[in-house]
Design a protein around this motif. Structure first.
Motif, PDB file in Angstrom:
ATOM      1  N   ALA A 384      99.493  85.717  61.476  1.00 25.13           N
ATOM      2  CA  ALA A 384      99.927  84.667  62.187  1.00 25.13           C
ATOM      3  C   ALA A 384     101.170  84.070  61.840  1.00 25.13           C
ATOM      4  CB  ALA A 384      99.178  83.575  61.860  1.00 25.13           C
ATOM      5  N   GLN A 385     102.016  84.834  60.745  1.00 23.83           N
ATOM      6  CA  GLN A 385     103.390  84.571  60.405  1.00 23.83           C
ATOM      7  C   GLN A 385     103.499  83.153  59.788  1.00 23.83           C
ATOM      8  OE1 GLN A 385     105.881  85.802  63.631  1.00 23.83           O
ATOM      9  NE2 GLN A 385     105.682  87.981  62.973  1.00 23.83           N
ATOM     10  N   ARG A 386     102.421  82.595  59.150  1.00 27.42           N
ATOM     11  CA  ARG A 386     102.331  81.215  58.590  1.00 27.42           C
ATOM     12  C   ARG A 386     102.331  81.313  57.111  1.00 27.42           C
ATOM     13  NH1 ARG A 386     104.258  77.322  60.672  1.00 27.42           N
ATOM     14  NH2 ARG A 386     102.675  75.837  59.760  1.00 27.42           N
ATOM     15  N   PRO A 387     102.826  80.427  56.456  1.00 30.36           N
ATOM     16  CA  PRO A 387     102.440  80.306  55.064  1.00 30.36           C
ATOM     17  C   PRO A 387     101.221  80.251  54.617  1.00 30.36           C
ATOM     18  CG  PRO A 387     104.246  78.653  55.742  1.00 30.36           C
ATOM     19  CD  PRO A 387     103.749  79.282  57.123  1.00 30.36           C
ATOM     20  N   ILE A 388     100.782  81.000  53.481  1.00 22.38           N
ATOM     21  CA  ILE A 388      99.469  81.027  53.267  1.00 22.38           C
ATOM     22  C   ILE A 388      98.827  79.552  52.751  1.00 22.38           C
ATOM     23  CG2 ILE A 388      99.970  81.450  50.727  1.00 22.38           C
ATOM     24  CD1 ILE A 388      96.886  82.520  52.653  1.00 22.38           C
ATOM     25  N   THR A 389      99.813  78.684  52.181  1.00 14.99           N
ATOM     26  CA  THR A 389      99.648  77.317  51.886  1.00 14.99           C
ATOM     27  C   THR A 389      99.021  76.363  53.016  1.00 14.99           C
ATOM     28  OG1 THR A 389     101.635  76.734  51.927  1.00 14.99           O
ATOM     29  CG2 THR A 389     100.890  77.397  49.778  1.00 14.99           C
ATOM     30  N   LYS A 390      99.614  76.697  54.166  1.00  7.58           N
ATOM     31  CA  LYS A 390      99.281  75.866  55.307  1.00  7.58           C
ATOM     32  C   LYS A 390      97.995  76.149  55.929  1.00  7.58           C
ATOM     33  CE  LYS A 390     103.478  73.604  55.591  1.00  7.58           C
ATOM     34  NZ  LYS A 390     103.598  72.209  55.671  1.00  7.58           N
ATOM     35  N   VAL A 391      97.895  77.721  56.045  1.00  8.49           N
ATOM     36  CA  VAL A 391      96.425  78.213  56.429  1.00  8.49           C
ATOM     37  C   VAL A 391      95.441  77.518  55.625  1.00  8.49           C
ATOM     38  CG1 VAL A 391      95.105  80.188  57.190  1.00  8.49           C
ATOM     39  CG2 VAL A 391      97.616  79.959  57.680  1.00  8.49           C
ATOM     40  N   ALA A 392      95.679  77.813  54.271  1.00  6.75           N
ATOM     41  CA  ALA A 392      94.575  77.409  53.189  1.00  6.75           C
ATOM     42  C   ALA A 392      94.278  76.065  53.366  1.00  6.75           C
ATOM     43  CB  ALA A 392      95.054  77.749  51.886  1.00  6.75           C
ATOM     44  N   ALA A 393      95.255  75.169  53.720  1.00  6.58           N
ATOM     45  CA  ALA A 393      94.829  73.617  53.705  1.00  6.58           C
ATOM     46  C   ALA A 393      93.889  73.389  54.937  1.00  6.58           C
ATOM     47  CB  ALA A 393      96.108  72.672  54.026  1.00  6.58           C
ATOM     48  N   LYS A 394      93.795  74.250  55.956  1.00  4.49           N
ATOM     49  CA  LYS A 394      92.853  74.224  57.130  1.00  4.49           C
ATOM     50  C   LYS A 394      91.502  74.888  56.769  1.00  4.49           C
ATOM     51  CE  LYS A 394      96.159  71.780  59.741  1.00  4.49           C
ATOM     52  NZ  LYS A 394      95.679  70.606  60.190  1.00  4.49           N
ATOM     53  N   VAL A 395      91.538  75.739  55.854  1.00  5.05           N
ATOM     54  CA  VAL A 395      90.375  76.372  55.603  1.00  5.05           C
ATOM     55  C   VAL A 395      89.126  75.440  55.279  1.00  5.05           C
ATOM     56  CG1 VAL A 395      90.472  77.055  53.143  1.00  5.05           C
ATOM     57  CG2 VAL A 395      89.673  78.746  54.975  1.00  5.05           C
ATOM     58  N   ILE A 396      89.447  74.303  54.906  1.00 11.06           N
ATOM     59  CA  ILE A 396      88.508  73.401  54.343  1.00 11.06           C
ATOM     60  C   ILE A 396      87.311  72.943  55.356  1.00 11.06           C
ATOM     61  CG2 ILE A 396      89.641  71.591  54.930  1.00 11.06           C
ATOM     62  CD1 ILE A 396      87.278  71.543  51.968  1.00 11.06           C
ATOM     63  N   TYR A 397      87.640  72.977  56.909  1.00  8.59           N
ATOM     64  CA  TYR A 397      86.909  73.065  57.847  1.00  8.59           C
ATOM     65  C   TYR A 397      85.763  74.173  57.855  1.00  8.59           C
ATOM     66  CZ  TYR A 397      90.310  69.365  59.150  1.00  8.59           C
ATOM     67  OH  TYR A 397      91.278  68.317  59.411  1.00  8.59           O
ATOM     68  N   PRO A 398      86.230  75.244  58.028  1.00  5.91           N
ATOM     69  CA  PRO A 398      85.173  76.594  58.047  1.00  5.91           C
ATOM     70  C   PRO A 398      84.487  76.465  56.856  1.00  5.91           C
ATOM     71  CG  PRO A 398      87.374  77.386  58.094  1.00  5.91           C
ATOM     72  CD  PRO A 398      87.502  75.905  58.411  1.00  5.91           C
ATOM     73  N   LEU A 399      85.207  76.307  55.670  1.00  2.00           N
ATOM     74  CA  LEU A 399      84.612  76.419  54.302  1.00  2.00           C
ATOM     75  C   LEU A 399      83.321  75.661  54.212  1.00  2.00           C
ATOM     76  CD1 LEU A 399      84.469  77.692  51.782  1.00  2.00           C
ATOM     77  CD2 LEU A 399      86.249  75.965  50.913  1.00  2.00           C
ATOM     78  N   SER A 400      83.546  74.328  54.778  1.00  2.00           N
ATOM     79  CA  SER A 400      82.324  73.280  54.405  1.00  2.00           C
ATOM     80  C   SER A 400      81.262  73.758  55.095  1.00  2.00           C
ATOM     81  CB  SER A 400      83.030  71.962  55.057  1.00  2.00           C
ATOM     82  OG  SER A 400      83.168  72.079  56.292  1.00  2.00           O
ATOM     83  N   ILE A 401      81.201  74.329  56.532  1.00  2.93           N
ATOM     84  CA  ILE A 401      79.899  74.702  57.005  1.00  2.93           C
ATOM     85  C   ILE A 401      79.484  75.924  56.211  1.00  2.93           C
ATOM     86  CG2 ILE A 401      80.918  76.394  58.669  1.00  2.93           C
ATOM     87  CD1 ILE A 401      78.311  73.718  59.466  1.00  2.93           C
ATOM     88  N   MET A 402      80.244  76.841  55.745  1.00  2.00           N
ATOM     89  CA  MET A 402      79.724  78.027  55.372  1.00  2.00           C
ATOM     90  C   MET A 402      79.090  77.605  54.017  1.00  2.00           C
ATOM     91  SD  MET A 402      83.019  80.752  55.681  1.00  2.00           S
ATOM     92  CE  MET A 402      82.012  82.357  55.253  1.00  2.00           C
ATOM     93  N   LEU A 403      79.639  76.669  53.120  1.00  4.19           N
ATOM     94  CA  LEU A 403      79.112  76.240  51.914  1.00  4.19           C
ATOM     95  C   LEU A 403      77.682  75.573  52.347  1.00  4.19           C
ATOM     96  CD1 LEU A 403      81.880  74.815  49.870  1.00  4.19           C
ATOM     97  CD2 LEU A 403      80.848  76.811  49.491  1.00  4.19           C
TER      98      LEU A 403
END
Length: 425
Positions: A384-403
């Motif tokens: 995606a050519q995006r900083p890992i910190t920016k993508v990681a900040a959005k991972v909370i949404y899918p992470l919550s359902i996986m947990l």
């Protein structure tokens, strides 16, 4: 055992590859005790002397054949025809595609790379939120180890002396629940984040039928592999070899995108990937032998039971520990180190080994989207050519359902065990 632990963590902190950290720490402990170094080579050979482990290079090669043979594109075409008419269509297509690829290759990073490479250009054109899209694709890619066939499950079943077929069946329901949850997350995000997600493709039954026919040979792969193992037609290693043969036939003679000149390069890539996995297995077997020799499972069992003899409490501590471990350690290495310790402890609490195995795989698959290790997260952010910190900040949404699905599978064992029990009767 103290020497092993100190040497292992010291090497990890110094940035040494996991294979050297395992091998050097184990060898150091043996040298300190005056044990002949010949035992190292003997234990390494014993760790690899398994017919089931031979499935790994075949599955790796089959995945590469499918990747080069045009299977990913046809699965994405099918997913587009299936859910492309719903708001946030490209997000949903990414999840369905990632799930479909997970059922074929079992490699989270490869599935993420294939989906992201094909989906992101169109997402940019429609002005989707790329950070969230990359996070969602990383999460869908992490389903690879949970949905069969799964290299991680083959390794775990070998280490834990479990049935590979039962492990595969046990991962189907939790994997599909995670996939459905990611669809809900993708739709919910699109519902409340502007008009960019409103552009959809009209539903066409004819288009869906054509896409299903074109993707049909690809979807036969998991049926052949899992069905053959569960039905007792062939062993996991034989199933992996059949997958290679099917991948060659589909890529060369049905889709006609795989050429003979591609084969040498794919063989070399498969050999390189397989060799790295095999070296980890070999050195981890020495490490595990020392763990068993020092009776670490017995000491850990006594420690945990002094805290609580409640299996629910044990499972809660297990999940917490594995989620942290998955953030820092490669999944197969973690399985090889931890399963010889965890399995007897879990059995002392009355926990089904199959249930434990699938829960371990689910935890470590979640580790594929959590920094700092997060391999699928890094793959998605890189493409995606995006900083890992920016993508990681959005991972909370899918992470919550996986947990959430992880907790359900942890405390409702039937989610894992019902399908293997049903098909074994």
């Amino acid at each position: 055992m103290t020497i092993v632990a100190v040497a292992f963590f010291a090497l990890i902190l110094l940035g040494a590859p996991i294979v050297f950290a395992l091998g050097v720490s184990a060898a150091s402990a043996l040298m300190a005790e005056g044990i002949p170094m010949s035992i190292v080579s003997q234990r390494m050979f014993a760790g690899l002397n398994s017919f089931t482990i031979m499935a790994i290079p075949f599955f790796v090669f089959a995945g590469l054949l499918m990747e080069r043979g045009g299977i990913a594109r046809r699965i994405i075409d099918f997913a587009t025809a299936l859910v492309g008419w719903i708001r946030g269509s490209l997000l949903l297509v990414s999840v369905v595609s990632g799930t479909g690829l997970a059922a074929i290759s079992g490699s989270g990073s490869a599935d993420t790379a294939a989906t992201a490479s094909l989906m992101l250009p169109e997402m940019r054109r429609r002005r989707y939120g790329i950070d969230f899209a990359a996070a969602l694709m990383a999460a869908a890619g992490s389903l690879g180890p949970v949905i069969p066939p799964s290299i991680m499950m083959v390794v775990l079943a070998t280490v834990g002396n479990l049935s590979v077929g039962d492990m595969f069946l046990g991962g189907i329901v939790p994997g599909l629940l995670m996939a459905f949850g990611l669809l809900v997350v993708g739709y919910g995000y699109a519902r409340y984040h502007g008009g960019a997600y409103a552009e959809v493709s009209p539903f066409s039954l004819k288009r869906l039928g054509v896409a299903a026919v074109q993707a049909g040979p690809a979807f036969l792969m998991p049926l052949i592999i899992v069905g053959g193992i569960v039905g007792g037609i062939f062993t996991p290693t034989e199933a992996a070899a059949v997958a290679v043969a099917a991948g060659l036939l589909i890529g060369m003679f049905i889709y006609r995108e795989l050429k003979w000149r591609d084969i040498p390069d794919l063989i070399l890539r498969a050999a390189g990937i397989s060799a790295s996995v095999m070296m980890i297995i070999a050195t981890a077997s020495v490490f595990s032998w020392i763990v068993a020799r020092e009776n670490v499972p017995g000491h850990l069992m006594a420690l945990l039971q002094s805290v609580s003899d409640n299996p629910w409490v044990f499972l809660m501590m297990l999940n917490g520990a594995l989620l942290v471990i998955g953030m820092f350690m490669e999944s197969i290495s973690a399985i090889l180190i931890l399963m010889p310790v965890l399995l007897p402890v879990a059995q002392s609490y009355g926990i089904d080994p199959l249930h434990l195995g699938v829960v371990v795989v689910m935890n470590l698959s979640i580790g594929m989207i959590t920094p700092p290790y997060g391999i699928t997260l890094f793959v998605a952010s890189s493409i995606a050519q995006r900083p890992i910190t920016k993508v990681a900040a959005k991972v909370i949404y899918p992470l919550s359902i996986m947990l959430t699905v992880l907790l359900v599978a942890t405390y409702v064992p039937a989610v894992v065990t019902a399908l293997p029990e049903l098909l074994s009767n």
